[in-house]
Design a protein around this motif. Structure first.
Motif, PDB file in Angstrom:
ATOM      1  N   ILE A 108       0.966  -1.275   0.063  1.00 29.52           N
ATOM      2  CA  ILE A 108       0.064   0.148  -0.132  1.00 29.52           C
ATOM      3  C   ILE A 108       0.955   1.266  -0.019  1.00 29.52           C
ATOM      4  O   ILE A 108       1.794   1.182   0.871  1.00 29.52           O
ATOM      5  N   ILE A 109       0.759   2.167  -1.064  1.00 34.55           N
ATOM      6  CA  ILE A 109       1.525   3.184  -1.061  1.00 34.55           C
ATOM      7  C   ILE A 109       0.717   4.324  -0.632  1.00 34.55           C
ATOM      8  O   ILE A 109      -0.382   4.991  -1.061  1.00 34.55           O
ATOM      9  N   VAL A 110       1.324   5.171   0.432  1.00 39.37           N
ATOM     10  CA  VAL A 110       0.628   6.344   1.118  1.00 39.37           C
ATOM     11  C   VAL A 110       1.457   7.541   0.742  1.00 39.37           C
ATOM     12  O   VAL A 110       2.481   7.843   1.151  1.00 39.37           O
ATOM     13  N   ALA A 140      -2.832  -6.132   1.617  1.00 36.49           N
ATOM     14  CA  ALA A 140      -1.381  -6.016   1.600  1.00 36.49           C
ATOM     15  C   ALA A 140      -0.817  -6.075   3.036  1.00 36.49           C
ATOM     16  O   ALA A 140      -1.356  -5.670   3.929  1.00 36.49           O
ATOM     17  N   ASP A 141       0.195  -6.694   3.108  1.00 40.31           N
ATOM     18  CA  ASP A 141       0.927  -6.845   4.335  1.00 40.31           C
ATOM     19  C   ASP A 141       2.273  -5.804   4.401  1.00 40.31           C
ATOM     20  O   ASP A 141       3.159  -5.797   5.579  1.00 40.31           O
ATOM     21  N   GLN A 142       2.260  -4.896   3.410  1.00 36.73           N
ATOM     22  CA  GLN A 142       3.428  -3.979   3.638  1.00 36.73           C
ATOM     23  C   GLN A 142       2.833  -2.646   3.270  1.00 36.73           C
ATOM     24  O   GLN A 142       2.063  -2.260   2.326  1.00 36.73           O
ATOM     25  N   ILE A 143       3.153  -1.462   3.816  1.00 37.15           N
ATOM     26  CA  ILE A 143       2.825  -0.061   3.822  1.00 37.15           C
ATOM     27  C   ILE A 143       4.068   0.792   3.426  1.00 37.15           C
ATOM     28  O   ILE A 143       5.050   0.611   4.097  1.00 37.15           O
ATOM     29  N   LEU A 165       1.542   5.430  12.148  1.00 39.35           N
ATOM     30  CA  LEU A 165       0.911   4.228  11.661  1.00 39.35           C
ATOM     31  C   LEU A 165       1.222   3.426  12.802  1.00 39.35           C
ATOM     32  O   LEU A 165       0.220   2.339  13.255  1.00 39.35           O
ATOM     33  N   VAL A 166       2.304   3.362  13.337  1.00 41.88           N
ATOM     34  CA  VAL A 166       2.877   2.539  14.410  1.00 41.88           C
ATOM     35  C   VAL A 166       1.910   2.945  15.599  1.00 41.88           C
ATOM     36  O   VAL A 166       1.641   1.894  16.426  1.00 41.88           O
ATOM     37  N   GLU A 167       1.659   4.094  16.083  1.00 40.72           N
ATOM     38  CA  GLU A 167       0.961   4.322  17.136  1.00 40.72           C
ATOM     39  C   GLU A 167      -0.522   3.727  17.072  1.00 40.72           C
ATOM     40  O   GLU A 167      -1.276   3.366  18.049  1.00 40.72           O
ATOM     41  N   THR A 168      -0.967   3.649  15.703  1.00 42.23           N
ATOM     42  CA  THR A 168      -2.294   2.974  15.747  1.00 42.23           C
ATOM     43  C   THR A 168      -2.147   1.617  15.402  1.00 42.23           C
ATOM     44  O   THR A 168      -3.567   1.013  15.531  1.00 42.23           O
ATOM     45  N   GLU A 172       6.076  -1.939  12.882  1.00 44.57           N
ATOM     46  CA  GLU A 172       6.880  -0.904  12.315  1.00 44.57           C
ATOM     47  C   GLU A 172       7.536  -2.004  11.365  1.00 44.57           C
ATOM     48  O   GLU A 172       7.985  -1.137  10.133  1.00 44.57           O
ATOM     49  N   THR A 173       7.594  -3.116  11.227  1.00 40.51           N
ATOM     50  CA  THR A 173       8.359  -4.152  10.232  1.00 40.51           C
ATOM     51  C   THR A 173       7.483  -4.195   8.933  1.00 40.51           C
ATOM     52  O   THR A 173       8.020  -4.483   8.154  1.00 40.51           O
ATOM     53  N   SER A 174       6.252  -3.661   9.104  1.00 44.24           N
ATOM     54  CA  SER A 174       5.660  -3.704   7.937  1.00 44.24           C
ATOM     55  C   SER A 174       5.336  -2.405   7.324  1.00 44.24           C
ATOM     56  O   SER A 174       4.584  -2.139   6.380  1.00 44.24           O
ATOM     57  N   ILE A 175       6.170  -1.359   7.734  1.00 46.01           N
ATOM     58  CA  ILE A 175       6.164  -0.169   7.283  1.00 46.01           C
ATOM     59  C   ILE A 175       7.392   0.402   6.546  1.00 46.01           C
ATOM     60  O   ILE A 175       8.653   0.128   7.259  1.00 46.01           O
ATOM     61  N   THR A 176       7.674   0.901   5.357  1.00 49.28           N
ATOM     62  CA  THR A 176       8.756   1.464   4.826  1.00 49.28           C
ATOM     63  C   THR A 176       8.559   2.809   4.419  1.00 49.28           C
ATOM     64  O   THR A 176       7.518   3.298   3.966  1.00 49.28           O
TER      65      THR A 176
END
Length: 271
Positions: A108-110, A140-143, A165-168, A172-176
């Motif tokens: 997922i691209i934000v 998706a398992d990555q943002i 996103l981490v706070e919600t 963190e391992t799923s975020i780039t």
């Protein structure tokens, strides 16, 4: 034969293809005389032919008309294209804004938006909330968050988005977080490099509705098979006037990109 009888006189040239004169005289009590001229072409005798118009100003003007008509039609066609391209683009942006595609994807691209000392703006937060929803639904398992900083900022858009996103609850391992990019083109370029490195090819882009088409077009140009799932909340969709302004500005930005392949200097709020 009396004087009142009609008299027909024919004169034919010695050669075929000459001029034939047909004269018909009216009765004496009618003060008129009618003469018809026929041009015979060079074909066999008896073959009908069209009359040749005498040379003159009217005929010369008609010879010039094809060029004039061509010029007028060319101008009309250019004007039509000039109207259809912006109009068609405007409608395409409006239509794409209403699509919400959520197929299983690599990431997922934000796309980033304004942040204030690490706190996402309302528009950016609306995008992050939607991305978190998509992540929880399992598409998706990555943002990937993307976006740099403005001069004087202590935080980047990508970093602020990752922290939110981490706070919600997103691991963190799923975020780039890609701390680069000051516009859509630069952001997609950075994302495409990560996709190439990791062997990803499909993505769901999260952005404002009116920004969806341009983002998808640019992503496709950089080898990302992307669909869009735009936000449905936030300042970008609060009023009809705001929506029309966004679509109109996005129309100019997309046409500019398609012509020149670069970002436009037209300001698009929160993009």
């Amino acid at each position: 034969m009396t004087d009142n009888d009609k008299t027909q006189v024919f004169r034919r040239a010695a050669e075929r293809g000459g001029t034939r004169s047909f004269t018909r005289s009216a009765p004496d009590d009618e003060d008129r005389r009618e003469t018809r001229m026929f041009e015979r072409g060079g074909g066999p005798a008896g073959t009908p032919a069209e009359a040749e118009e005498p040379e003159g100003p009217a005929r010369a003007r008609r010879r010039r008309h094809p060029v004039r008509r061509f010029v007028l039609w060319t101008i009309a066609l250019l004007l039509l294209v000039a109207l259809l391209i912006p109009g068609g683009t405007w409608v395409a942006i409006w239509y794409t804004a209403r699509l919400d595609d959520r197929p299983p994807s690599d990431a997922i691209i934000v796309l980033g938006a304004s942040q204030f000392n690490g706190t996402p703006s309302q528009i950016f937060q609306a995008r992050l909330e939607h991305a978190a929803e998509l992540y929880e639904s399992g598409v998706a398992d990555q943002i990937v968050t993307v976006g740099g900083s403005q001069p004087g900022d202590l935080f980047t858009e990508a970093g602020s988005g990752r922290d939110w996103l981490v706070e919600t609850g997103v691991p963190e391992t799923s975020i780039t977080a890609l701390d680069v990019g000051s516009d859509t083109l630069q952001s997609i370029q950075a994302v495409s490099e990560v996709f190439t490195e990791r062997g990803w090819s499909t993505a769901i882009i999260v952005t404002d509705p009116w920004h969806s088409l341009r983002s998808r077009v640019i992503a496709g140009d950089y080898g990302i098979d992307a669909v869009t799932s735009p936000t449905r909340s936030g300042p970008a969709v609060w009023s009809r006037e705001t929506q029309i302004n966004y679509i109109t500005r996005e129309t100019g930005a997309l046409i500019y990109y398609r012509i020149f392949g670069t970002s436009t200097d037209v300001a698009i709020d929160a993009v």
